[in-house]
Design a protein around this motif. Structure first.
Motif, PDB file in Angstrom:
ATOM      1  N   UNK A 270      50.500  39.001  36.785  1.00  0.00           N
ATOM      2  CA  UNK A 270      50.891  37.844  35.986  1.00  0.00           C
ATOM      3  C   UNK A 270      50.627  37.914  34.505  1.00  0.00           C
ATOM      4  N   UNK A 271      50.197  39.080  33.986  1.00  0.00           N
ATOM      5  CA  UNK A 271      49.980  39.202  32.555  1.00  0.00           C
ATOM      6  C   UNK A 271      48.582  39.667  32.198  1.00  0.00           C
ATOM      7  N   UNK A 272      48.298  39.711  30.906  1.00  0.00           N
ATOM      8  CA  UNK A 272      47.008  40.212  30.423  1.00  0.00           C
ATOM      9  C   UNK A 272      45.851  39.285  30.757  1.00  0.00           C
ATOM     10  N   UNK A 273      46.100  37.984  30.824  1.00  0.00           N
ATOM     11  CA  UNK A 273      45.006  37.047  31.103  1.00  0.00           C
ATOM     12  C   UNK A 273      44.374  37.351  32.452  1.00  0.00           C
ATOM     13  N   UNK A 274      45.199  37.492  33.472  1.00  0.00           N
ATOM     14  CA  UNK A 274      44.666  37.768  34.807  1.00  0.00           C
ATOM     15  C   UNK A 274      44.312  39.242  34.985  1.00  0.00           C
ATOM     16  N   UNK A 275      45.003  40.127  34.283  1.00  0.00           N
ATOM     17  CA  UNK A 275      44.637  41.542  34.342  1.00  0.00           C
ATOM     18  C   UNK A 275      43.240  41.761  33.770  1.00  0.00           C
ATOM     19  N   UNK A 276      42.920  41.041  32.702  1.00  0.00           N
ATOM     20  CA  UNK A 276      41.568  41.158  32.131  1.00  0.00           C
ATOM     21  C   UNK A 276      40.523  40.670  33.128  1.00  0.00           C
ATOM     22  N   UNK A 277      40.820  39.584  33.832  1.00  0.00           N
ATOM     23  CA  UNK A 277      39.905  39.066  34.852  1.00  0.00           C
ATOM     24  C   UNK A 277      39.590  40.139  35.886  1.00  0.00           C
ATOM     25  N   UNK A 278      40.639  40.774  36.391  1.00  0.00           N
ATOM     26  CA  UNK A 278      40.483  41.809  37.413  1.00  0.00           C
ATOM     27  C   UNK A 278      39.776  43.026  36.828  1.00  0.00           C
ATOM     28  N   UNK A 279      40.166  43.414  35.611  1.00  0.00           N
ATOM     29  CA  UNK A 279      39.519  44.557  34.959  1.00  0.00           C
ATOM     30  C   UNK A 279      38.012  44.350  34.835  1.00  0.00           C
ATOM     31  N   UNK A 280      37.633  43.151  34.387  1.00  0.00           N
ATOM     32  CA  UNK A 280      36.210  42.886  34.181  1.00  0.00           C
ATOM     33  C   UNK A 280      35.439  42.870  35.497  1.00  0.00           C
ATOM     34  N   UNK A 281      36.056  42.351  36.554  1.00  0.00           N
ATOM     35  CA  UNK A 281      35.413  42.391  37.864  1.00  0.00           C
ATOM     36  C   UNK A 281      35.248  43.828  38.344  1.00  0.00           C
ATOM     37  N   UNK A 282      36.252  44.655  38.102  1.00  0.00           N
ATOM     38  CA  UNK A 282      36.158  46.063  38.495  1.00  0.00           C
ATOM     39  C   UNK A 282      35.020  46.767  37.753  1.00  0.00           C
ATOM     40  N   UNK A 283      34.921  46.531  36.453  1.00  0.00           N
ATOM     41  CA  UNK A 283      33.842  47.151  35.687  1.00  0.00           C
ATOM     42  C   UNK A 283      32.487  46.688  36.204  1.00  0.00           C
ATOM     43  N   UNK A 284      32.372  45.397  36.495  1.00  0.00           N
ATOM     44  CA  UNK A 284      31.106  44.849  36.983  1.00  0.00           C
ATOM     45  C   UNK A 284      30.715  45.436  38.330  1.00  0.00           C
ATOM     46  N   UNK A 285      31.696  45.702  39.173  1.00  0.00           N
ATOM     47  CA  UNK A 285      31.416  46.181  40.534  1.00  0.00           C
ATOM     48  C   UNK A 285      31.569  47.694  40.686  1.00  0.00           C
ATOM     49  N   UNK A 286      31.839  48.404  39.576  1.00  0.00           N
ATOM     50  CA  UNK A 286      31.859  49.858  39.607  1.00  0.00           C
ATOM     51  C   UNK A 286      33.134  50.484  40.120  1.00  0.00           C
ATOM     52  N   UNK A 287      34.249  49.786  40.010  1.00  0.00           N
ATOM     53  CA  UNK A 287      35.525  50.288  40.523  1.00  0.00           C
ATOM     54  C   UNK A 287      36.364  50.833  39.365  1.00  0.00           C
ATOM     55  N   UNK A 288      36.833  52.055  39.494  1.00  0.00           N
ATOM     56  CA  UNK A 288      37.698  52.647  38.483  1.00  0.00           C
ATOM     57  C   UNK A 288      39.123  52.129  38.637  1.00  0.00           C
ATOM     58  N   UNK A 289      39.905  52.266  37.572  1.00  0.00           N
ATOM     59  CA  UNK A 289      41.267  51.721  37.571  1.00  0.00           C
ATOM     60  C   UNK A 289      42.249  52.682  36.928  1.00  0.00           C
TER      61      UNK A 289
END
Length: 367
Positions: A270-289
């Motif tokens: 849905x865009x950068x707003x929600x992509x940033x949300x997911x990106x930040x959760x991945x960084x916090x939980x140690x998941x690469x993208x």
């Protein structure tokens, strides 16, 4: 600041290589791009783009973007584009689902926010974490020897990361993976991306046959449950893509240990707003993208670059420069590949200016 009008453009983006093939016999020769121009009463204009991978990849297609924009657009006119959460809430209220439709508007709002703050978007997304980003090259599904030959050619252009389009005949896919890994250096990265194309028994055969190779397996089957079953049968690093369409599926996958990395496509969520949300959760939980999109031209490539550059390097598996795959330029200032890498230019917002002669006249004007 308020949105006063929206112009919507349609542009065909032909491929340099003529055709792009992926799982189950799917192919595209010309991509249907939709470009959004948001006009404000301050004179600032923002741009976003959505270019689906045809109509048979995700629940998204080119004419659907424009039909959805006709529904959503009037609901955001008169509102401040810098109020990103409010704009997204209004879009969600106006049209349930269809995140790909909303992506171009959301990115255009980020473009305006960056221009009004006199800052590049990567600064607003958390700051520049890396000077440039390493790109992967997608290798269209063909005969194994042709795919291996193309990899060797792209290695000469500076690429060190490759995404094989598999998900066809299992026997051929096994040969594809073996032949392509054989022409790579030990330090090169190889992803076998099935794009949901294998049944479980086919995926089980493939992961067993390539178990001794240095290769990532991406989205082997159509459903989350099928992919999880294959995940449990292999020690190879595992990526999920098509089924990770939002925060809820990311959290479910984290809980189940369903992946080592995900493919984060901006328009899919849905865009950068929600992509940033997911990106930040991945960084916090140690998941690469892998940070990318379904496809696109210059505006999509710029949005990818900003999100990727604002991501810590250790969590960025790869990214891509879709504008190098096509034959048409629609904006100046977009990132350009240099030795297998790209970067945003540091100008405010996306850093791109539309080439109006290339875009032509808008196909939809909303006031």
């Amino acid at each position: 600041m308020k949105i006063t009008a929206i112009n919507v453009y349609q542009k065909n983006l032909p491929l340099r290589e003529g055709r792009y093939n992926w799982s189950n016999g799917n192919s595209v020769e010309v991509f249907d791009a939709t470009i959004v121009e948001l006009i404000t009463d301050d004179g600032i204009r923002g741009y976003g783009e959505c270019t689906p991978l045809g109509a048979s990849y995700l629940p998204a297609y080119g004419p659907g973007v424009r039909a959805g924009l006709a529904e959503i657009g009037p609901k955001i006119i008169g509102y401040d584009p810098r109020d990103l959460m409010s704009i997204n809430a209004r879009m969600d209220s106006a049209l349930k689902g269809h995140p790909y439709v909303k992506s171009a508007i959301d990115v255009a709002c980020w473009d305006i926010l960056g221009k009004s703050a006199d800052m590049p978007i990567y600064q607003l997304l958390g700051g520049k974490q890396q000077a440039d980003v390493n790109l992967y090259r997608a290798i269209s599904q063909e005969a194994p020897e042709i795919m291996a030959e193309k990899i060797e050619g792209y290695k000469n252009e500076g690429y060190t990361k490759f995404q094989l389009k598999v998900g066809g005949n299992a026997e051929q896919d096994i040969v594809r993976i073996h032949q392509c890994r054989a022409v790579l250096a030990d330090t090169d990265l190889l992803v076998a991306d099935a794009n949901t194309g294998w049944t479980m028994h086919e995926a089980a055969r493939v992961v067993w046959a390539v178990r001794d190779l240095d290769v990532y397996i991406e989205q082997p089957c159509a459903t989350y449950e099928e992919c999880l079953a294959i995940r449990k049968r292999t020690a190879l690093p595992f990526i999920l893509d098509e089924v990770i369409d939002g925060v809820q599926m990311l959290l479910r996958g984290l809980n189940d240990g369903a992946f080592d990395a995900i493919n984060l496509k901006i328009s899919k969520v849905g865009g950068l707003t929600r992509a940033r949300q997911i990106r930040d959760l991945c960084v916090t939980t140690g998941v690469a993208m892998t940070i990318e999109d379904t496809w696109g031209g210059d505006f999509v490539t710029a949005a990818i670059a900003h999100l990727a550059q604002s991501t810590p390097e250790e969590f960025l598996l790869s990214s891509t420069d879709f504008n190098s795959y096509g034959t048409v330029t629609i904006a100046s200032g977009a990132p350009q590949r240099v030795e297998g890498k790209m970067s945003a230019n540091g100008e405010p917002g996306l850093g791109c200016d539309p080439i109006k002669a290339s875009l032509g006249e808008p196909v939809l004007v909303l006031h």
